[in-house]
Design a protein around this motif. Structure first.
Motif, PDB file in Angstrom:
ATOM      1  N   LYS A 177      42.828  88.314 -56.645  1.00  0.00           N
ATOM      2  CA  LYS A 177      42.767  87.669 -55.513  1.00  0.00           C
ATOM      3  C   LYS A 177      41.718  88.015 -54.384  1.00  0.00           C
ATOM      4  O   LYS A 177      40.985  87.049 -53.848  1.00  0.00           O
ATOM      5  CB  LYS A 177      44.093  87.188 -55.278  1.00  0.00           C
ATOM      6  N   LEU A 178      41.747  89.340 -54.174  1.00  0.00           N
ATOM      7  CA  LEU A 178      40.746  89.786 -53.298  1.00  0.00           C
ATOM      8  C   LEU A 178      39.494  89.666 -53.693  1.00  0.00           C
ATOM      9  O   LEU A 178      38.393  89.132 -52.888  1.00  0.00           O
ATOM     10  CB  LEU A 178      40.809  91.273 -52.835  1.00  0.00           C
ATOM     11  N   ALA A 179      39.028  89.818 -55.092  1.00  0.00           N
ATOM     12  CA  ALA A 179      37.680  89.650 -55.400  1.00  0.00           C
ATOM     13  C   ALA A 179      37.248  88.057 -55.110  1.00  0.00           C
ATOM     14  O   ALA A 179      36.050  87.844 -54.834  1.00  0.00           O
ATOM     15  CB  ALA A 179      37.525  90.009 -56.852  1.00  0.00           C
ATOM     16  N   TYR A 180      38.269  87.323 -55.521  1.00  0.00           N
ATOM     17  CA  TYR A 180      37.949  85.762 -55.315  1.00  0.00           C
ATOM     18  C   TYR A 180      37.755  85.411 -53.940  1.00  0.00           C
ATOM     19  O   TYR A 180      36.951  84.503 -53.690  1.00  0.00           O
ATOM     20  CB  TYR A 180      39.179  85.058 -55.969  1.00  0.00           C
ATOM     21  N   LYS A 181      38.459  85.932 -53.037  1.00  0.00           N
ATOM     22  CA  LYS A 181      38.386  85.703 -51.671  1.00  0.00           C
ATOM     23  C   LYS A 181      36.895  86.076 -51.068  1.00  0.00           C
ATOM     24  O   LYS A 181      36.405  85.346 -50.376  1.00  0.00           O
ATOM     25  CB  LYS A 181      39.494  86.645 -50.841  1.00  0.00           C
ATOM     26  N   TYR A 182      36.650  87.358 -51.688  1.00  0.00           N
ATOM     27  CA  TYR A 182      35.280  87.789 -51.266  1.00  0.00           C
ATOM     28  C   TYR A 182      34.183  87.091 -51.788  1.00  0.00           C
ATOM     29  O   TYR A 182      33.123  86.729 -51.322  1.00  0.00           O
ATOM     30  CB  TYR A 182      35.130  89.266 -51.780  1.00  0.00           C
ATOM     31  N   CYS A 183      34.358  86.500 -52.855  1.00  0.00           N
ATOM     32  CA  CYS A 183      33.364  85.608 -53.487  1.00  0.00           C
ATOM     33  C   CYS A 183      33.112  84.257 -52.836  1.00  0.00           C
ATOM     34  O   CYS A 183      32.085  83.961 -52.516  1.00  0.00           O
ATOM     35  CB  CYS A 183      33.630  85.315 -55.107  1.00  0.00           C
ATOM     36  N   LEU A 184      34.387  83.559 -52.450  1.00  0.00           N
ATOM     37  CA  LEU A 184      34.185  82.588 -51.427  1.00  0.00           C
ATOM     38  C   LEU A 184      33.401  82.960 -50.259  1.00  0.00           C
ATOM     39  O   LEU A 184      32.559  81.886 -49.811  1.00  0.00           O
ATOM     40  CB  LEU A 184      35.737  82.352 -51.175  1.00  0.00           C
ATOM     41  N   GLN A 185      33.641  84.207 -49.674  1.00  0.00           N
ATOM     42  CA  GLN A 185      32.905  84.407 -48.433  1.00  0.00           C
ATOM     43  C   GLN A 185      31.612  84.533 -48.404  1.00  0.00           C
ATOM     44  O   GLN A 185      30.838  84.115 -47.699  1.00  0.00           O
ATOM     45  CB  GLN A 185      33.726  85.570 -47.895  1.00  0.00           C
ATOM     46  N   CYS A 186      30.981  85.161 -49.718  1.00  0.00           N
ATOM     47  CA  CYS A 186      29.608  85.492 -49.872  1.00  0.00           C
ATOM     48  C   CYS A 186      28.847  84.426 -50.799  1.00  0.00           C
ATOM     49  O   CYS A 186      27.746  84.288 -50.705  1.00  0.00           O
ATOM     50  CB  CYS A 186      29.404  86.953 -50.475  1.00  0.00           C
ATOM     51  N   HIS A 187      29.427  83.621 -51.632  1.00  0.00           N
ATOM     52  CA  HIS A 187      28.781  82.666 -52.393  1.00  0.00           C
ATOM     53  C   HIS A 187      29.450  81.198 -52.303  1.00  0.00           C
ATOM     54  O   HIS A 187      28.803  80.198 -52.619  1.00  0.00           O
ATOM     55  CB  HIS A 187      29.028  82.757 -53.585  1.00  0.00           C
ATOM     56  N   GLY A 188      30.430  80.921 -51.609  1.00  0.00           N
ATOM     57  CA  GLY A 188      30.885  79.544 -51.497  1.00  0.00           C
ATOM     58  C   GLY A 188      31.982  79.144 -52.574  1.00  0.00           C
ATOM     59  O   GLY A 188      31.765  79.962 -53.800  1.00  0.00           O
ATOM     60  N   PRO A 189      32.578  78.103 -52.792  1.00  0.00           N
ATOM     61  CA  PRO A 189      33.593  77.576 -53.842  1.00  0.00           C
ATOM     62  C   PRO A 189      32.785  77.209 -55.056  1.00  0.00           C
ATOM     63  O   PRO A 189      33.604  77.064 -56.116  1.00  0.00           O
ATOM     64  CB  PRO A 189      34.097  76.660 -53.045  1.00  0.00           C
ATOM     65  N   TYR A 190      31.548  76.889 -54.978  1.00  0.00           N
ATOM     66  CA  TYR A 190      31.008  76.166 -56.256  1.00  0.00           C
ATOM     67  C   TYR A 190      30.055  77.090 -57.096  1.00  0.00           C
ATOM     68  O   TYR A 190      29.745  76.664 -58.043  1.00  0.00           O
ATOM     69  CB  TYR A 190      30.312  74.932 -56.003  1.00  0.00           C
ATOM     70  N   HIS A 191      29.696  78.331 -56.588  1.00  0.00           N
ATOM     71  CA  HIS A 191      28.919  79.403 -57.264  1.00  0.00           C
ATOM     72  C   HIS A 191      29.779  79.715 -58.678  1.00  0.00           C
ATOM     73  O   HIS A 191      30.908  79.712 -58.722  1.00  0.00           O
ATOM     74  CB  HIS A 191      28.920  80.500 -56.570  1.00  0.00           C
ATOM     75  N   ALA A 192      28.474  80.064 -59.528  1.00  0.00           N
ATOM     76  CA  ALA A 192      29.336  80.345 -61.092  1.00  0.00           C
ATOM     77  C   ALA A 192      30.151  81.694 -60.884  1.00  0.00           C
ATOM     78  O   ALA A 192      31.246  81.717 -61.572  1.00  0.00           O
ATOM     79  CB  ALA A 192      28.146  80.671 -61.935  1.00  0.00           C
ATOM     80  N   GLN A 193      29.982  82.593 -60.129  1.00  0.00           N
ATOM     81  CA  GLN A 193      30.619  83.784 -60.165  1.00  0.00           C
ATOM     82  C   GLN A 193      32.152  83.377 -59.333  1.00  0.00           C
ATOM     83  O   GLN A 193      33.022  84.012 -59.755  1.00  0.00           O
ATOM     84  CB  GLN A 193      30.083  84.730 -58.993  1.00  0.00           C
ATOM     85  N   THR A 194      32.244  82.499 -58.366  1.00  0.00           N
ATOM     86  CA  THR A 194      33.367  82.024 -58.048  1.00  0.00           C
ATOM     87  C   THR A 194      34.367  81.583 -58.942  1.00  0.00           C
ATOM     88  O   THR A 194      35.464  81.720 -58.800  1.00  0.00           O
ATOM     89  CB  THR A 194      33.145  81.260 -56.604  1.00  0.00           C
ATOM     90  N   LYS A 195      33.586  80.589 -59.992  1.00  0.00           N
ATOM     91  CA  LYS A 195      34.379  80.170 -60.679  1.00  0.00           C
ATOM     92  C   LYS A 195      34.972  80.952 -61.625  1.00  0.00           C
ATOM     93  O   LYS A 195      36.023  80.801 -62.376  1.00  0.00           O
ATOM     94  CB  LYS A 195      33.678  79.063 -61.472  1.00  0.00           C
ATOM     95  N   VAL A 196      34.049  82.073 -62.124  1.00  0.00           N
ATOM     96  CA  VAL A 196      34.724  83.053 -63.021  1.00  0.00           C
ATOM     97  C   VAL A 196      35.770  83.679 -62.370  1.00  0.00           C
ATOM     98  O   VAL A 196      36.819  84.083 -63.212  1.00  0.00           O
ATOM     99  CB  VAL A 196      33.425  84.128 -63.448  1.00  0.00           C
ATOM    100  N   LEU A 197      35.538  84.265 -61.100  1.00  0.00           N
ATOM    101  CA  LEU A 197      36.915  84.923 -60.391  1.00  0.00           C
ATOM    102  C   LEU A 197      37.719  84.127 -60.304  1.00  0.00           C
ATOM    103  O   LEU A 197      39.185  84.653 -60.338  1.00  0.00           O
ATOM    104  CB  LEU A 197      36.308  85.541 -59.437  1.00  0.00           C
ATOM    105  N   ARG A 198      37.931  82.856 -60.214  1.00  0.00           N
ATOM    106  CA  ARG A 198      38.928  81.837 -60.059  1.00  0.00           C
ATOM    107  C   ARG A 198      39.674  81.910 -61.243  1.00  0.00           C
ATOM    108  O   ARG A 198      41.014  81.657 -61.236  1.00  0.00           O
ATOM    109  CB  ARG A 198      38.502  80.619 -59.541  1.00  0.00           C
ATOM    110  N   ALA A 199      38.968  81.836 -62.411  1.00  0.00           N
ATOM    111  CA  ALA A 199      39.379  81.866 -63.684  1.00  0.00           C
ATOM    112  C   ALA A 199      40.090  83.142 -64.079  1.00  0.00           C
ATOM    113  O   ALA A 199      41.402  83.003 -64.381  1.00  0.00           O
ATOM    114  CB  ALA A 199      38.370  81.612 -64.708  1.00  0.00           C
ATOM    115  N   HIS A 200      39.920  84.390 -63.556  1.00  0.00           N
ATOM    116  CA  HIS A 200      40.533  85.631 -63.878  1.00  0.00           C
ATOM    117  C   HIS A 200      41.788  85.769 -62.986  1.00  0.00           C
ATOM    118  O   HIS A 200      42.895  85.947 -63.639  1.00  0.00           O
ATOM    119  CB  HIS A 200      39.490  86.717 -63.363  1.00  0.00           C
ATOM    120  N   ALA A 201      41.505  85.089 -61.595  1.00  0.00           N
ATOM    121  CA  ALA A 201      42.998  85.169 -60.968  1.00  0.00           C
ATOM    122  C   ALA A 201      43.923  84.182 -61.707  1.00  0.00           C
ATOM    123  O   ALA A 201      45.074  84.381 -61.488  1.00  0.00           O
ATOM    124  CB  ALA A 201      42.389  84.627 -59.522  1.00  0.00           C
TER     125      ALA A 201
END
Length: 334
Positions: free
Chosen positions: A305-329
């Motif tokens: 959840k923390l990694a996903y939050k950080y990814c939102l903050q530095c990449h936004g909600p539609y970035h590929a990494q954000t989607k990966v971390l969202r799936a992991h969460a």
């Protein structure tokens, strides 16, 4: 994190024309209808991140003391806010191929050519600036791996007429992210920023003591004069040297020891006031992976959840990494 080999130095020149603000209120895709368990908890943060940079812009490029030009905040900027985004003026293979760069340059409009030639060439000799020198000085990497654990991949290079004006700091308040959906480089605030502050990026990894950082940045054609480098605080240098040691030790550590090292890493970031969110994202994601390996699902869920939050903050909600971390969460919760 994007690699900044050959990024813009501190000294800049004025653009020959005013870059027109991009309309940031278009092309935004709607979030998926699927509900995730953490949506409610992160809703306020997600809403803030999804807000596009306003068309009027929250910064202005102007003269910054003896450093040439820089970007200055015109209003308070919230952590995670999209500050700016720009389509590249040039995009090429990344090779130092003068013929390829010249072909790209020739395709520009007259105004774009004038603006590009006003950018700094840290490698200029007596005969003056060259397209290759300007490209080496100001280029960004286009593209990032979708897996947060992968290192940066060699991709094509891009050059921007306005974002090249953002200066470097070893204690940056902004970071960049490549938006593959829209083919733009985006700048996100890494912390809350007050009106009047200069908006600074980091051209290379800043987790080194002052002498090492200076040597690495001189290779880009300038000597860093940010507050951290000017202070040359021995305690700060010790912390940053330890950060590099931890990066190496983490690669060789078993799960339990690795989690201890990650906690130490995050403490050092806090003590150093180092708010580079991509560093924290990586640390949280590694902690998630090690927690999963140990079978500790509650800790894994917290780190994901923390990694996903950080990814939102530095990449936004539609970035590929954000989607990966969202799936992991979502997976660890399920």
């Amino acid at each position: 994190m994007i690699s900044h080999a050959f990024q813009s130095p501190v000294v800049h020149h004025a653009p020959a024309f005013q870059v027109q603000p991009t309309s940031y209120l278009t092309k935004a895709k709607k979030p998926t209808a699927r509900a995730f368990f953490w949506t409610a908890a992160l809703a306020p943060f997600t809403a803030a991140v999804r807000t596009r940079a306003q068309a009027g812009r929250c910064y202005k490029v102007r003269k910054v003391s003896d450093k040439g030009f820089g970007a200055i905040a015109l209003e308070p900027i919230a952590s995670g806010q999209l500050v700016a985004e720009e389509e590249p003026a040039l995009r090429w293979s990344g090779a130092e191929d003068e013929a390829e760069l010249q072909e790209c340059f020739d395709a520009l409009s007259v105004q774009q050519k004038e603006a590009l030639l006003e950018l700094e060439d840290a490698f200029a000799e007596r005969q003056g600036k060259t397209i290759l020198g300007i490209a080496r000085t100001n280029a960004f990497q286009a593209g990032e791996p979708s897996d947060p654990l992968l290192e940066e991949e060699e991709e094509s290079r891009v050059l921007y007429l306005e974002l090249s004006r953002f200066n470097h700091s070893c204690l940056p308040n902004c970071g960049v992210s490549w938006d593959d959906r829209e083919g733009m480089l985006q700048v996100y605030a890494e912390r809350d920023i007050a009106a009047g502050e200069e908006l600074c990026l980091y051209y290379q990894d800043v987790r080194f003591p002052t002498p090492v950082r200076q040597e690495r940045l001189i290779s880009l054609g300038f000597q860093c004069a940010c507050p951290v480098c000017v202070a040359a605080d021995p305690v700060s240098d010790e912390r940053r040297a330890r950060m590099q040691q931890l990066i190496e030790e983490l690669e060789e550590s078993e799960d339990e020891k690795a989690l201890e090292l990650i906690q130490e890493t995050l403490r050092l970031y806090d003590e150093e006031r180092l708010t580079v969110i991509s560093y924290r994202k990586m640390a949280a994601y590694k902690a998630y992976a090690h927690s999963m390996s140990l079978g500790n699902l509650s800790d894994a869920a917290r780190w994901a959840k923390l990694a996903y939050k950080y990814c939102l903050q530095c990449h936004g909600p539609y970035h590929a990494q954000t989607k990966v971390l969202r799936a992991h969460a979502n997976r660890v919760r399920s």
